[in-house]
Design a protein around this motif. Structure first.
Motif, PDB file in Angstrom:
ATOM      1  N   PRO A  37       0.810  -1.226   0.000  1.00  0.00           N
ATOM      2  CA  PRO A  37       0.000   0.000   0.000  1.00  0.00           C
ATOM      3  C   PRO A  37       0.842   1.275   0.000  1.00  0.00           C
ATOM      4  CG  PRO A  37      -0.791  -1.544   1.661  1.00  0.00           C
ATOM      5  CD  PRO A  37       0.463  -2.139   1.084  1.00  0.00           C
ATOM      6  N   SER A  38       2.059   1.230   0.615  1.00  0.00           N
ATOM      7  CA  SER A  38       2.874   2.447   0.666  1.00  0.00           C
ATOM      8  C   SER A  38       3.488   2.786  -0.700  1.00  0.00           C
ATOM      9  CB  SER A  38       3.975   2.303   1.719  1.00  0.00           C
ATOM     10  OG  SER A  38       4.930   1.348   1.312  1.00  0.00           O
ATOM     11  N   LEU A  39       3.372   1.866  -1.663  1.00  0.00           N
ATOM     12  CA  LEU A  39       3.930   2.117  -3.002  1.00  0.00           C
ATOM     13  C   LEU A  39       2.852   2.435  -4.028  1.00  0.00           C
ATOM     14  CD1 LEU A  39       6.404  -0.925  -3.195  1.00  0.00           C
ATOM     15  CD2 LEU A  39       6.925   1.385  -2.405  1.00  0.00           C
ATOM     16  N   CYS A  40       1.589   2.086  -3.684  1.00  0.00           N
ATOM     17  CA  CYS A  40       0.496   2.154  -4.669  1.00  0.00           C
ATOM     18  C   CYS A  40       0.341   3.535  -5.301  1.00  0.00           C
ATOM     19  CB  CYS A  40      -0.832   1.753  -4.024  1.00  0.00           C
ATOM     20  SG  CYS A  40      -1.021  -0.024  -3.947  1.00  0.00           S
ATOM     21  N   ASN A  41       0.272   4.567  -4.446  1.00  0.00           N
ATOM     22  CA  ASN A  41       0.025   5.922  -4.954  1.00  0.00           C
ATOM     23  C   ASN A  41       1.080   6.349  -5.958  1.00  0.00           C
ATOM     24  OD1 ASN A  41      -2.323   6.763  -3.973  1.00  0.00           O
ATOM     25  ND2 ASN A  41      -1.477   7.829  -2.174  1.00  0.00           N
ATOM     26  N   SER A  42       2.349   6.157  -5.563  1.00  0.00           N
ATOM     27  CA  SER A  42       3.447   6.582  -6.439  1.00  0.00           C
ATOM     28  C   SER A  42       3.431   5.792  -7.740  1.00  0.00           C
ATOM     29  CB  SER A  42       4.797   6.388  -5.763  1.00  0.00           C
ATOM     30  OG  SER A  42       4.795   6.966  -4.491  1.00  0.00           O
ATOM     31  N   LEU A  43       3.248   4.475  -7.619  1.00  0.00           N
ATOM     32  CA  LEU A  43       3.268   3.629  -8.810  1.00  0.00           C
ATOM     33  C   LEU A  43       2.146   4.030  -9.768  1.00  0.00           C
ATOM     34  CD1 LEU A  43       4.565   1.192 -10.228  1.00  0.00           C
ATOM     35  CD2 LEU A  43       2.953  -0.274  -8.996  1.00  0.00           C
ATOM     36  N   GLU A  44       0.954   4.215  -9.225  1.00  0.00           N
ATOM     37  CA  GLU A  44      -0.172   4.624 -10.074  1.00  0.00           C
ATOM     38  C   GLU A  44       0.080   6.001 -10.681  1.00  0.00           C
ATOM     39  OE1 GLU A  44      -3.444   2.172  -7.456  1.00  0.00           O
ATOM     40  OE2 GLU A  44      -3.607   4.348  -7.579  1.00  0.00           O
ATOM     41  N   GLY A  45       0.624   6.911  -9.850  1.00  0.00           N
ATOM     42  CA  GLY A  45       0.899   8.266 -10.335  1.00  0.00           C
ATOM     43  C   GLY A  45       1.904   8.263 -11.479  1.00  0.00           C
ATOM     44  N   ILE A  46       2.958   7.457 -11.338  1.00  0.00           N
ATOM     45  CA  ILE A  46       3.992   7.388 -12.384  1.00  0.00           C
ATOM     46  C   ILE A  46       3.392   6.797 -13.663  1.00  0.00           C
ATOM     47  CG2 ILE A  46       6.200   6.352 -13.034  1.00  0.00           C
ATOM     48  CD1 ILE A  46       6.855   6.357  -9.943  1.00  0.00           C
ATOM     49  N   CYS A  47       2.603   5.731 -13.504  1.00  0.00           N
ATOM     50  CA  CYS A  47       1.972   5.097 -14.677  1.00  0.00           C
ATOM     51  C   CYS A  47       1.035   6.082 -15.368  1.00  0.00           C
ATOM     52  CB  CYS A  47       1.184   3.849 -14.277  1.00  0.00           C
ATOM     53  SG  CYS A  47       2.216   2.449 -13.858  1.00  0.00           S
ATOM     54  N   ARG A  48       0.233   6.793 -14.561  1.00  0.00           N
ATOM     55  CA  ARG A  48      -0.777   7.716 -15.115  1.00  0.00           C
ATOM     56  C   ARG A  48      -0.143   8.904 -15.836  1.00  0.00           C
ATOM     57  NH1 ARG A  48      -4.075   7.288 -10.657  1.00  0.00           N
ATOM     58  NH2 ARG A  48      -2.953   9.055  -9.759  1.00  0.00           N
ATOM     59  N   SER A  49       0.981   9.377 -15.310  1.00  0.00           N
ATOM     60  CA  SER A  49       1.589  10.591 -15.883  1.00  0.00           C
ATOM     61  C   SER A  49       1.957  10.381 -17.350  1.00  0.00           C
ATOM     62  CB  SER A  49       2.828  11.000 -15.089  1.00  0.00           C
ATOM     63  OG  SER A  49       3.960  10.307 -15.565  1.00  0.00           O
ATOM     64  N   GLY A  50       2.298   9.136 -17.698  1.00  0.00           N
ATOM     65  CA  GLY A  50       2.660   8.852 -19.087  1.00  0.00           C
ATOM     66  C   GLY A  50       4.038   9.401 -19.462  1.00  0.00           C
ATOM     67  N   ARG A  51       4.735  10.002 -18.511  1.00  0.00           N
ATOM     68  CA  ARG A  51       6.050  10.583 -18.819  1.00  0.00           C
ATOM     69  C   ARG A  51       7.166   9.557 -18.670  1.00  0.00           C
ATOM     70  NH1 ARG A  51       6.691  15.875 -19.209  1.00  0.00           N
ATOM     71  NH2 ARG A  51       8.792  15.741 -18.363  1.00  0.00           N
ATOM     72  N   THR A  52       6.895   8.493 -17.924  1.00  0.00           N
ATOM     73  CA  THR A  52       7.887   7.443 -17.705  1.00  0.00           C
ATOM     74  C   THR A  52       7.403   6.163 -18.362  1.00  0.00           C
ATOM     75  OG1 THR A  52       8.640   8.343 -15.576  1.00  0.00           O
ATOM     76  CG2 THR A  52       8.952   5.991 -15.928  1.00  0.00           C
TER      77      THR A  52
END
Ligand SMILES: [Mg+2]
Length: 254
Positions: A37-52
Motif C-alpha cells: 500500500p505504501s507504493l500504490c500511490n506513487s506507482l499509479e501516479g507514475i503510470c498515469r503521468s505517461g512521462r515514464t
C-alpha cells in the motif's frame, strides 16, 4: 539526490521493476501478493503521468501477475524471466520452446506430482518452480536435495537450466533471463534515456549487470547482500521514498 535532477529534465525515462519482494511483499499464499500500500500511490501516479515508460519484469507467468497488479492501464510486462512479453497495447509475445525443453518441463512436472509436491509446484509457460517459502531450514534443506536430485539430470540438456531464487528452485528454458529483457528495452530506448531497475532477488542480478553503465540499478531488500546493484534501498520506507520522488519529478516536468 542527483539522479532526480536528471529525471526532472525533459529526457526520456524508463522505470523497470521486479514484482515479488520489490513491489509486493512476499506471501506464502502467492496469489495474494499484492502491491505494498505504501507504493500504490506513487506507482499509479507514475503510470498515469505517461512521462515514464514503466515496465514490470517478473519471474511469474503473466497470467498470474496481471490480476495482482491492479493497474489500469497496464504497463509493459515481461514474465517468466524474459520469456513472455505483453506490450501496453495488449500485444502478447509467447515463449517458443524447443521439443527438448517442453519434454523436460513435462517430466519435471510429472515427477513433482508423483512425489506429492504439487502444492509447492508452479507451472509456467517456460519453466517449472518449486517454492519452499514458509518452511523451516531443515525442511528446506531436505526438499532442495530431493528435488535437485530429480531435476538436475533434466538440466544436463544445454537448452534447460536449473537455478535457485529467493524462496525456491526453478527449472527453465535456457537462454533468457531478466538481463535479456533489460537489453531489449535498452535497445528500444533513445540513447539519452534515464533508466532505473529495481529488484530484490538473485535473478535480478542479470538485470543489474546489463544496466551497468546505462542506468541506475537498485537492490530493494531489508538486509544487504553481495550485489551488482549500485544502490541499496530498504523496503518499505526508503524504497517508497524513491518512488515518491520519481512521481514528484514526473509531475514537475508537466
Ligand atoms: Mg523479486
Amino acid at each position: 539526490m542527483r539522479f532526480f535532477k536528471e529525471i526532472a529534465g525533459s529526457r526520456p525515462r524508463a522505470l523497470l521493476l521486479d514484482y515479488d519482494g520489490t513491489l509486493a511483499p512476499f506471501r506464502v499464499e502467492r496469489d495474494q501478493a499484492v502491491v505494498d500500500p505504501s507504493l500504490c500511490n506513487s506507482l499509479e501516479g507514475i503510470c498515469r503521468s505517461g512521462r515514464t515508460r514503466v515496465v514490470v519484469i517478473s519471474g511469474r507467468a503473466l497470467r498470474d501477475l496481471i490480476p495482482l497488479l491492479q493497474l489500469d492501464p497496464l504497463p509493459e510486462l515481461w514474465g517468466c524471466h524474459g520469456w513472455e512479453r505483453q506490450l501496453p497495447n495488449g500485444e502478447y509475445c509467447e515463449p517458443e520452446l524447443t521439443p527438448t525443453v517442453t519434454r523436460a518441463l513435462e517430466q519435471a512436472g510429472r515427477w513433482m506430482q508423483s512425489a506429492g509436491l504439487n502444492g509447492r509446484c508452479e507451472r509456467k509457460p517456460a519453466s517449472i518452480a518449486l517454492h519452499w517459502r514458509g518452511l523451516d531450514e531443515d525442511s528446506i534443506t531436505r526438499l532442495r536435495a530431493r528435488v535437485r536430485a530429480a531435476w538436475e539430470p533434466l538440466a544436463r540438456e544445454p537448452e534447460v537450466e536449473l537455478h535457485e531464487f529467493d524462496g525456491g528452485l526453478e527449472l527453465q528454458a535456457a537462454g533468457r533471463d531478466k538481463g535479456y529483457a533489460v537489453a531489449q528495452i535498452l535497445r528500444e530506448l533513445p540513447h539519452n534515456a534515464v533508466v532505473a531497475y529495481a529488484g530484490d532477488d538473485y535473478t535480478d542480478e542479470d538485470a543489474f549487470k546489463t544496466l551497468s553503465g546505462r542506468g541506475l540499478s537498485i537492490l530493494v531488500r531489508p538486509e544487504y547482500r553481495e550485489t551488482a546493484a549500485e544502490l541499496w534501498l530498504r523496503p518499505p520506507e526508503e524504497w517508497a521514498g524513491f518512488l515518491n520522488a520519481w512521481m514528484v519529478a514526473d509531475r514537475e516536468g508537466e
